[in-house]
Design a protein around this motif. Sequence first.
Motif, short mmCIF file in Angstrom:
data_model
loop_
_atom_site.label_atom_id
_atom_site.label_comp_id
_atom_site.label_asym_id
_atom_site.label_seq_id
_atom_site.Cartn_x
_atom_site.Cartn_y
_atom_site.Cartn_z
N CYS A 55 6.36 7.05 -1.01
CA CYS A 55 5.61 5.88 -0.55
C CYS A 55 4.78 6.25 0.68
O CYS A 55 4.73 7.40 1.09
CB CYS A 55 6.58 4.75 -0.21
SG CYS A 55 7.79 5.20 1.07
N GLU A 56 4.11 5.25 1.25
CA GLU A 56 3.37 5.47 2.47
C GLU A 56 4.33 5.89 3.59
O GLU A 56 5.43 5.36 3.70
CB GLU A 56 2.64 4.19 2.88
CG GLU A 56 1.52 3.79 1.94
CD GLU A 56 0.43 4.85 1.86
OE1 GLU A 56 0.09 5.42 2.92
OE2 GLU A 56 -0.08 5.11 0.77
N PRO A 57 3.91 6.85 4.43
CA PRO A 57 4.83 7.40 5.45
C PRO A 57 4.97 6.51 6.66
O PRO A 57 4.65 6.89 7.78
CB PRO A 57 4.17 8.73 5.80
CG PRO A 57 2.72 8.48 5.61
CD PRO A 57 2.62 7.54 4.43
N THR A 58 5.45 5.29 6.43
CA THR A 58 5.65 4.33 7.52
C THR A 58 6.97 3.62 7.29
O THR A 58 7.48 3.57 6.16
CB THR A 58 4.52 3.29 7.55
OG1 THR A 58 4.52 2.55 6.31
CG2 THR A 58 3.16 3.95 7.75
N PRO A 59 7.56 3.03 8.33
CA PRO A 59 8.76 2.22 8.12
C PRO A 59 8.54 1.09 7.12
O PRO A 59 9.43 0.79 6.32
CB PRO A 59 9.07 1.69 9.52
CG PRO A 59 8.47 2.70 10.45
CD PRO A 59 7.23 3.18 9.77
N ALA A 60 7.36 0.46 7.16
CA ALA A 60 7.08 -0.60 6.20
C ALA A 60 7.04 -0.07 4.77
O ALA A 60 7.51 -0.72 3.83
CB ALA A 60 5.76 -1.28 6.55
N GLY A 61 6.47 1.13 4.60
CA GLY A 61 6.43 1.73 3.26
C GLY A 61 7.82 2.04 2.75
O GLY A 61 8.13 1.81 1.58
N ALA A 62 8.68 2.57 3.62
CA ALA A 62 10.05 2.87 3.22
C ALA A 62 10.80 1.60 2.84
O ALA A 62 11.53 1.56 1.85
CB ALA A 62 10.78 3.61 4.34
N SER A 63 10.62 0.54 3.64
CA SER A 63 11.30 -0.72 3.35
C SER A 63 10.81 -1.32 2.04
O SER A 63 11.62 -1.83 1.24
CB SER A 63 11.06 -1.70 4.51
OG SER A 63 11.66 -2.95 4.24
N ALA A 64 9.49 -1.25 1.79
CA ALA A 64 8.95 -1.81 0.55
C ALA A 64 9.44 -1.02 -0.67
O ALA A 64 9.75 -1.60 -1.71
CB ALA A 64 7.43 -1.80 0.61
N ALA A 65 9.51 0.31 -0.55
CA ALA A 65 9.96 1.11 -1.69
C ALA A 65 11.42 0.82 -2.03
O ALA A 65 11.78 0.69 -3.21
CB ALA A 65 9.78 2.60 -1.37
N LEU A 66 12.26 0.69 -1.02
CA LEU A 66 13.66 0.37 -1.29
C LEU A 66 13.82 -1.05 -1.80
O LEU A 66 14.66 -1.33 -2.66
CB LEU A 66 14.48 0.58 -0.02
CG LEU A 66 14.62 2.02 0.46
CD1 LEU A 66 15.25 2.08 1.84
CD2 LEU A 66 15.45 2.84 -0.53
N GLY A 67 12.99 -1.97 -1.28
CA GLY A 67 13.06 -3.35 -1.73
C GLY A 67 12.59 -3.54 -3.16
O GLY A 67 13.01 -4.48 -3.84
N ALA A 68 11.72 -2.64 -3.64
CA ALA A 68 11.24 -2.74 -5.02
C ALA A 68 12.26 -2.19 -6.02
O ALA A 68 12.07 -2.35 -7.23
CB ALA A 68 9.92 -1.98 -5.17
N HIS A 69 13.31 -1.55 -5.51
CA HIS A 69 14.34 -0.98 -6.39
C HIS A 69 15.71 -1.43 -5.88
O HIS A 69 16.51 -0.64 -5.37
CB HIS A 69 14.24 0.55 -6.42
CG HIS A 69 12.88 1.04 -6.82
ND1 HIS A 69 11.83 1.16 -5.94
CD2 HIS A 69 12.40 1.44 -8.03
CE1 HIS A 69 10.77 1.62 -6.58
NE2 HIS A 69 11.08 1.79 -7.84
#
Length: 469
Positions: A55-69
């Motif tokens: 995902c995008e290399p940001t805390p928001a990107g990490a949170s969104a990737a985990l939230g989508a799965h």
Amino acid sequence: MLALPLGARALVVSDVGLTEEASDASLAAANELARAIRAWTGPGMVIVAGGLLACEPTPAGASAALGAHLHLRDALAEFAAGPGRRVVVLPGGTDSWLTCSTLAAEVVGAATGASCAGAVVLDVDTAAGTQRIRVEPESRETGLGAGGRPVGAFQAGAGAAGAGPAAGANPALAAKAPAQALAGRAPAQPLAGRAPGSGGRRRGRKPGSSWLDGLALLDDPQASARFVASRLVYRQFGRRAWLLLLPVAVALAARLPVAFWHPAHSVVGALLATALAAAALELALVLGLAAISVRQIWLAFSGQSAQPADINLAARAHARELVSEGFVGSVVGGTRRAELSRVGRGFFAAPGGCGDVTSEHPCRLGVLGLPSPFLSARRAGWVEIEAGNDVHARLLYDRSLLAGSTWPERLLARWPGRSPGWRSGKPAPAVRAAYPNGPYWPPAMAATPPHRRARRVAGFLVALAGVLS
């Protein structure tokens, strides 16, 4: 170092590739892994050896990737909360930027209950004594993960997982690392099916609609030239191969009236046989010239090697060095090609990852100059390590062909160890290899013996002579 007590297990997986937008590939990978974790009984640990996020290399990107799965995120969190259990994330490949983003690492830890480290050494308690196994997100021989970028020393949470920053790390380089990771990173694309410049998952497009589909999913990025040559032959030249029959058909049609103009039946038969023989010779000549042209194209793109590259070679050599130093084995992520093999007195293992991948397969008729087919498959796999009377390692793996390949590619590709559902698009991981008693993976493919090849060529020539006579 992390202790694996007697009777406990460790599951090592890599290259899951979670993206902010869930795709069919990422959901299939996450759900299959979540089912395996939830079915776990007893103590143990789950280790993600690189590539958890794409995902995008940001805390928001990490949170969104985990939230989508959610299934996988919740399964990891529930597992980490259990007694005698632990989850460890090793940044590498598509999420190597976690090594220089403390906030993103904290997001991953809070969501999954995981601690983070650059590498892990397992102290496995067995009846024969303590054995050591090293788990890494990439091979130290190359210093690169699956995304082709260096994996640096990890800062946040390293002490919790028992592995601190790499010895001798340059402070000046460490200070520049965040800017380099954010500004010069490669596009996150591996297993969720995203291609460079696509802006996310492609919608409304059938698999195989482009002859270059699957290029972004190559397990060996250095095989891109071979990929293009193979697809040129099978999906561009192959679809137009019927045009080679036109000059032969025209020549045969021009000769047939001459045979029927003569009244003598014996002469008609002779002329007709001559016309057919001439057409067969012309067709053989045209096909021979086409085969030579295809071979020249293949060699021009791929060099003198006609077989797929061994992308685990460096990691396997590194495992052999570790075994000579007293380790019982090495597990390396980021190679994208599953393997469990014996090296000396120990073993080398690569989980192979989860999601979609395009791999090169040896050609059944490679001796004739035909290129190796490249097929896209959905895979799921991981390595299990168990502490018992001795160290036991198992590779659970499966891959299933995706739509889009042509029938010549499927017919000519050698696909060793395929499961009954290899064309279903839904991999079902099963034990493919085991250490120390075997068998090992991938299965060896015996080359065609020279005398057998000679018999086949001789048989073809005899059949051709019989047709012409």
